[in-house]
Design a protein around this motif. Structure first.
Motif, PDB file in Angstrom:
ATOM      1  N   ALA A   7      36.196  13.585  53.120  1.00  0.00           N
ATOM      2  CA  ALA A   7      35.257  14.695  52.955  1.00  0.00           C
ATOM      3  C   ALA A   7      33.842  14.209  53.256  1.00  0.00           C
ATOM      4  CB  ALA A   7      35.341  15.242  51.535  1.00  0.00           C
ATOM      5  N   SER A   8      32.955  15.146  53.516  1.00  0.00           N
ATOM      6  CA  SER A   8      31.566  14.799  53.808  1.00  0.00           C
ATOM      7  C   SER A   8      30.715  14.877  52.545  1.00  0.00           C
ATOM      8  CB  SER A   8      30.992  15.747  54.864  1.00  0.00           C
ATOM      9  OG  SER A   8      29.604  15.520  55.029  1.00  0.00           O
ATOM     10  N   ASP A   9      29.949  13.822  52.292  1.00  0.00           N
ATOM     11  CA  ASP A   9      29.049  13.801  51.139  1.00  0.00           C
ATOM     12  C   ASP A   9      27.592  13.988  51.558  1.00  0.00           C
ATOM     13  OD1 ASP A   9      28.631  11.439  52.449  1.00  0.00           O
ATOM     14  OD2 ASP A   9      28.804  10.155  50.692  1.00  0.00           O
ATOM     15  N   GLU A  10      27.383  14.367  52.804  1.00  0.00           N
ATOM     16  CA  GLU A  10      26.031  14.449  53.358  1.00  0.00           C
ATOM     17  C   GLU A  10      25.131  15.384  52.552  1.00  0.00           C
ATOM     18  OE1 GLU A  10      23.831  15.515  57.622  1.00  0.00           O
ATOM     19  OE2 GLU A  10      26.006  15.254  57.538  1.00  0.00           O
ATOM     20  N   LYS A  11      25.621  16.582  52.229  1.00  0.00           N
ATOM     21  CA  LYS A  11      24.807  17.553  51.499  1.00  0.00           C
ATOM     22  C   LYS A  11      24.518  17.076  50.080  1.00  0.00           C
ATOM     23  CE  LYS A  11      26.170  21.732  54.021  1.00  0.00           C
ATOM     24  NZ  LYS A  11      26.814  23.077  53.915  1.00  0.00           N
ATOM     25  N   MET A  12      25.495  16.431  49.460  1.00  0.00           N
ATOM     26  CA  MET A  12      25.313  15.949  48.091  1.00  0.00           C
ATOM     27  C   MET A  12      24.237  14.872  48.026  1.00  0.00           C
ATOM     28  SD  MET A  12      29.342  15.818  47.046  1.00  0.00           S
ATOM     29  CE  MET A  12      29.111  14.991  45.474  1.00  0.00           C
ATOM     30  N   ILE A  13      24.299  13.931  48.946  1.00  0.00           N
ATOM     31  CA  ILE A  13      23.309  12.850  48.969  1.00  0.00           C
ATOM     32  C   ILE A  13      21.929  13.404  49.313  1.00  0.00           C
ATOM     33  CG2 ILE A  13      22.656  10.668  50.039  1.00  0.00           C
ATOM     34  CD1 ILE A  13      25.134  10.523  48.226  1.00  0.00           C
ATOM     35  N   ALA A  14      21.883  14.362  50.235  1.00  0.00           N
ATOM     36  CA  ALA A  14      20.604  14.973  50.614  1.00  0.00           C
ATOM     37  C   ALA A  14      19.974  15.691  49.423  1.00  0.00           C
ATOM     38  CB  ALA A  14      20.811  15.946  51.770  1.00  0.00           C
TER      39      ALA A  14
END
Length: 303
Positions: free
Chosen positions: A154-161
């Motif tokens: 899964a992508s964690d990009e939005k969470m980290i951003a």
């Protein structure tokens, strides 16, 4: 003919190499592969787990923010920061082999503070358990989110951003303050806590405040007394909104502290600077920990 046989043999060898080096087949979940968890144990997990059980509120925060709830068959019993997603799951379990067998998970995710005996029992029942190392800093929390995201593809990009945006807000609020760093105490029903090496201690570095518990020499698992709170004489006291205990212990309250005769000389009490912060956020090590930091920064710096 020899040339044709040679070509056929080459094709067969290529197929065998691909099959032999790839993930092994299982009967119900498709392909699997082996990974090394945070404790160094090799775990065989599905390439795309579809019956996930995240244990602990922060694990649930992360998993249910990464994948659709339809891939999660059960969650734990402690309130988390994703109640809507948890409601779609419905089933609640405990970190025991018996409880897990009732939902037939293909992957159980737990922090390393879960009892080793419980983890061992689950593994003895052939339940795939992935243990991650509990983070104690914001950066370690980001790393765990990335670790779990990789495991679930899964992508964690939005969470980290989102976490980075919160940290920027905290920095902006803290940078507007001039003068000495305020002394901040984290106080629960157990007393003064959040000492050196704790998650709260790391938060105070971003908040640019002095951690009262660490200043007194308390460690991450120590609980200071009311006398320690008086000695620390903090400018601000932070208390969590809920007591996460099974013995019926009630949380510390602002009214309780303000009305305590012994605390009337403490600066935070005299100046009415005791603030309530959402327990699910401030006591988490998921992406929601930075939400608590924004809330604390707003209270500390009167914004």
């Amino acid at each position: 003919m020899k040339h044709r046989i040679s070509i056929i043999c080459t094709i067969v060898m290529m197929v065998l190499l691909v099959v032999g080096c790839g993930p092994t087949q299982t009967g119900t979940t498709g392909t699997t592969h082996q990974v090394t968890d945070g404790t160094g144990v090799t775990v065989t997990v599905p390439s795309e787990p579809k019956r996930i059980v995240p244990i602990a509120a922060s694990t649930e925060d992360i998993v249910l923010s990464l994948v659709d709830p339809s891939r999660v068959v059960a969650v734990g019993t402690v309130p988390n920061n994703v109640p809507d997603e948890s409601a779609k799951v419905g089933t609640h379990v405990k970190a025991t082999a018996e409880s897990m067998l009732s939902v037939q998970p293909d992957l159980v995710l737990v922090p390393n503070w879960i009892s080793p005996d419980a983890i061992g029992e689950m593994r003895n029942m052939q339940i795939p358990v992935y243990v991650y190392k509990t983070p104690t800093t914001v950066e370690e929390a980001k790393a765990v989110i990335h670790e779990i995201a990789g495991l679930l593809h899964a992508s964690d990009e939005k969470m980290i951003a989102s976490m980075d945006a919160d940290l920027k807000t905290v920095e902006e609020l803290a940078n507007k303050h001039t003068g000495e760093r305020p002394v901040v105490a984290f106080y629960t029903q157990f007393g003064l806590t959040g000492g050196k090496g704790s998650t709260f201690d790391d938060m105070t570095k971003y908040l640019k405040v002095t951690n009262a518990a660490a200043q007194l020499g308390l460690g991450p698992f120590d609980n200071g007394t009311r006398e320690d709170l008086i000695k620390a004489n903090p400018d601000i006291i932070i208390i969590p909104s809920v007591a996460y205990t099974s013995d019926g212990t009630t949380p510390a309250t602002t009214e309780q502290l303000y009305s305590d005769p012994a605390l009337q000389g403490v600066k935070a009490i005299a100046n009415r600077r005791v603030f309530l912060v959402d327990s699910s956020q401030v006591m988490s090590y998921s992406q929601f920990m930075t939400r608590a930091m924004v809330s604390m920064a707003q209270n500390i710096y009167n914004k």
